[in-house]
Motif scaffolding. Sequence first.
Motif, PDB file in Angstrom:
ATOM      1  N   LEU A  60      -7.731 -20.946 -58.727  1.00 32.15           N
ATOM      2  CA  LEU A  60      -6.291 -20.284 -58.311  1.00 32.15           C
ATOM      3  C   LEU A  60      -6.854 -19.537 -57.302  1.00 32.15           C
ATOM      4  O   LEU A  60      -7.193 -18.499 -57.171  1.00 32.15           O
ATOM      5  CB  LEU A  60      -5.837 -19.266 -59.388  1.00 32.15           C
ATOM      6  N   SER A  61      -6.010 -20.276 -55.941  1.00 29.17           N
ATOM      7  CA  SER A  61      -6.467 -19.437 -54.790  1.00 29.17           C
ATOM      8  C   SER A  61      -5.037 -19.869 -53.596  1.00 29.17           C
ATOM      9  O   SER A  61      -4.160 -20.447 -54.325  1.00 29.17           O
ATOM     10  CB  SER A  61      -7.671 -20.052 -54.239  1.00 29.17           C
ATOM     11  N   ALA A  62      -5.209 -19.397 -52.573  1.00 25.70           N
ATOM     12  CA  ALA A  62      -4.401 -19.821 -51.378  1.00 25.70           C
ATOM     13  C   ALA A  62      -5.052 -20.551 -50.452  1.00 25.70           C
ATOM     14  O   ALA A  62      -6.003 -20.206 -49.889  1.00 25.70           O
ATOM     15  CB  ALA A  62      -3.809 -18.370 -50.816  1.00 25.70           C
ATOM     16  N   VAL A  63      -4.429 -21.728 -50.279  1.00 28.10           N
ATOM     17  CA  VAL A  63      -5.035 -22.568 -49.328  1.00 28.10           C
ATOM     18  C   VAL A  63      -3.886 -23.160 -48.496  1.00 28.10           C
ATOM     19  O   VAL A  63      -2.795 -23.464 -48.836  1.00 28.10           O
ATOM     20  CB  VAL A  63      -5.743 -23.983 -49.678  1.00 28.10           C
ATOM     21  N   GLY A  64      -4.023 -23.095 -47.085  1.00 24.18           N
ATOM     22  CA  GLY A  64      -3.024 -23.466 -45.990  1.00 24.18           C
ATOM     23  C   GLY A  64      -2.739 -24.843 -46.064  1.00 24.18           C
ATOM     24  O   GLY A  64      -3.437 -25.989 -46.591  1.00 24.18           O
ATOM     25  N   ARG A  65      -1.457 -25.274 -45.801  1.00 24.93           N
ATOM     26  CA  ARG A  65      -0.980 -26.736 -45.568  1.00 24.93           C
ATOM     27  C   ARG A  65      -1.559 -27.334 -44.203  1.00 24.93           C
ATOM     28  O   ARG A  65      -0.776 -28.284 -43.644  1.00 24.93           O
ATOM     29  CB  ARG A  65       0.465 -26.838 -45.825  1.00 24.93           C
ATOM     30  N   ASP A  66      -2.403 -26.609 -43.569  1.00 26.55           N
ATOM     31  CA  ASP A  66      -2.798 -26.869 -42.324  1.00 26.55           C
ATOM     32  C   ASP A  66      -3.958 -28.271 -42.479  1.00 26.55           C
ATOM     33  O   ASP A  66      -4.278 -28.520 -43.588  1.00 26.55           O
ATOM     34  CB  ASP A  66      -3.327 -25.919 -41.508  1.00 26.55           C
ATOM     35  N   ASP A 112     -13.311 -14.522 -43.283  1.00 29.42           N
ATOM     36  CA  ASP A 112     -12.040 -14.358 -43.248  1.00 29.42           C
ATOM     37  C   ASP A 112     -11.130 -14.650 -44.156  1.00 29.42           C
ATOM     38  O   ASP A 112     -10.869 -16.183 -44.335  1.00 29.42           O
ATOM     39  CB  ASP A 112     -11.669 -15.168 -41.757  1.00 29.42           C
ATOM     40  N   ALA A 113     -10.801 -13.886 -45.013  1.00 28.27           N
ATOM     41  CA  ALA A 113     -10.038 -14.249 -46.381  1.00 28.27           C
ATOM     42  C   ALA A 113      -8.675 -13.501 -46.245  1.00 28.27           C
ATOM     43  O   ALA A 113      -8.107 -13.242 -47.302  1.00 28.27           O
ATOM     44  CB  ALA A 113     -10.884 -13.701 -47.665  1.00 28.27           C
ATOM     45  N   HIS A 114      -8.207 -13.425 -45.200  1.00 23.31           N
ATOM     46  CA  HIS A 114      -7.020 -12.863 -44.924  1.00 23.31           C
ATOM     47  C   HIS A 114      -5.793 -13.616 -45.491  1.00 23.31           C
ATOM     48  O   HIS A 114      -4.869 -12.853 -46.239  1.00 23.31           O
ATOM     49  CB  HIS A 114      -6.352 -12.758 -43.471  1.00 23.31           C
ATOM     50  N   SER A 115      -5.661 -14.748 -45.490  1.00 21.79           N
ATOM     51  CA  SER A 115      -4.763 -15.577 -46.438  1.00 21.79           C
ATOM     52  C   SER A 115      -4.729 -15.340 -47.881  1.00 21.79           C
ATOM     53  O   SER A 115      -3.703 -15.211 -48.407  1.00 21.79           O
ATOM     54  CB  SER A 115      -4.752 -17.063 -46.145  1.00 21.79           C
ATOM     55  N   LEU A 116      -6.038 -15.309 -48.320  1.00 22.18           N
ATOM     56  CA  LEU A 116      -5.995 -14.869 -49.952  1.00 22.18           C
ATOM     57  C   LEU A 116      -5.332 -13.609 -50.105  1.00 22.18           C
ATOM     58  O   LEU A 116      -4.752 -13.290 -51.103  1.00 22.18           O
ATOM     59  CB  LEU A 116      -7.606 -14.937 -50.243  1.00 22.18           C
ATOM     60  N   GLU A 117      -5.856 -12.604 -49.276  1.00 20.26           N
ATOM     61  CA  GLU A 117      -5.222 -11.221 -49.587  1.00 20.26           C
ATOM     62  C   GLU A 117      -3.815 -11.229 -49.358  1.00 20.26           C
ATOM     63  O   GLU A 117      -3.091 -10.341 -49.922  1.00 20.26           O
ATOM     64  CB  GLU A 117      -5.987 -10.235 -48.450  1.00 20.26           C
ATOM     65  N   GLU A 118      -3.309 -11.812 -48.196  1.00 25.40           N
ATOM     66  CA  GLU A 118      -2.050 -11.804 -47.994  1.00 25.40           C
ATOM     67  C   GLU A 118      -1.259 -12.648 -49.178  1.00 25.40           C
ATOM     68  O   GLU A 118      -0.062 -12.123 -49.608  1.00 25.40           O
ATOM     69  CB  GLU A 118      -1.403 -12.641 -46.846  1.00 25.40           C
ATOM     70  N   ALA A 119      -1.756 -13.616 -49.742  1.00 26.82           N
ATOM     71  CA  ALA A 119      -0.907 -14.287 -51.032  1.00 26.82           C
ATOM     72  C   ALA A 119      -0.976 -13.177 -52.309  1.00 26.82           C
ATOM     73  O   ALA A 119       0.012 -13.625 -52.851  1.00 26.82           O
ATOM     74  CB  ALA A 119      -1.802 -15.554 -51.318  1.00 26.82           C
TER      75      ALA A 119
END
Length: 293
Positions: A60-66, A112-119
């Motif tokens: 369970l995490s955040a991964v971009g659609r890039d 750089d876990a900013h996306s995880l933190e933002e999610a």
Amino acid sequence: MNKDPDILCIGAMLWDVIGRAPRRMASGADVPGRIRHVPGGVALNVAVALARWQVSSAVLSAVGRDPEGNSLVAEAERLGVLTRWLCRDSGLPTDCYMAIEDSEGLIAAIADAHSLEEAGGTILAPLDNALAGWSGPVVLDGNLTEELLASIARDPRLSGADLRVVPASPGKAERLEPLIATRRGCFYLNRLEAEILAGRACPDAASAAEAVVGRGAARVLVTDGPNTAAEAIANGPTITVTPPKVTVARVTGAGDCFLAAHLAAELNRLPRDAALRRAVDASAAHVSGKDVP
């Protein structure tokens, strides 16, 4: 990839960029070496290592659609990790970790876990439906924010879960304080992380583990590089195991390999001393450049 998971790994899933020099490096050095791009993040590293032990794990995490996110998900699935509950709709880029190692170990790293933190808590949405009522093991990664970790400590959706907690780095160890306060979970620390949580220096892994138990943790495992590792529990004896001597080929991910091997051993109902020995041996093998089992 439609099977149900045995374990949930909650936290970072990203790309590791690891530069390694075959000799010691001084500050500011510019030397030849090797640079690898590999799937990483504590949650994903543990899930991949568990897959090698034939344990099914979902992240369970955040991964971009890039493009980086698409290739990361594809590689994780190839390695046997369940990814269908990932948060991929945040509009954020895929996270990244960069480290430099020399022949003696880690020199420096930036996560750089900013996306995880933002999610934030959106990564836990599957606990409301597909994974509702989860009561199995859950690996919690200190890359999660302190606020989310505190929320998880009180989250009724995980009230019956077997929590396995790892800080991710010494700089994030203090984030675990809310979980220690609940007297829940099993903590996997290196000696520096344990000293931070204990609030004092400790001469070895055993005393460090006991110091964190003294702060309120029910169960603590502490590693100390090539030195003796230990497990302390509330109202029980502390056990220790000395790692085999190996030549260092890599260090990033050794703690994640330790956790996965220990958890897999416990799922197979190995006793405490045998589970700790398996974890220490697996970590040593990883450091030497081997993958186990």
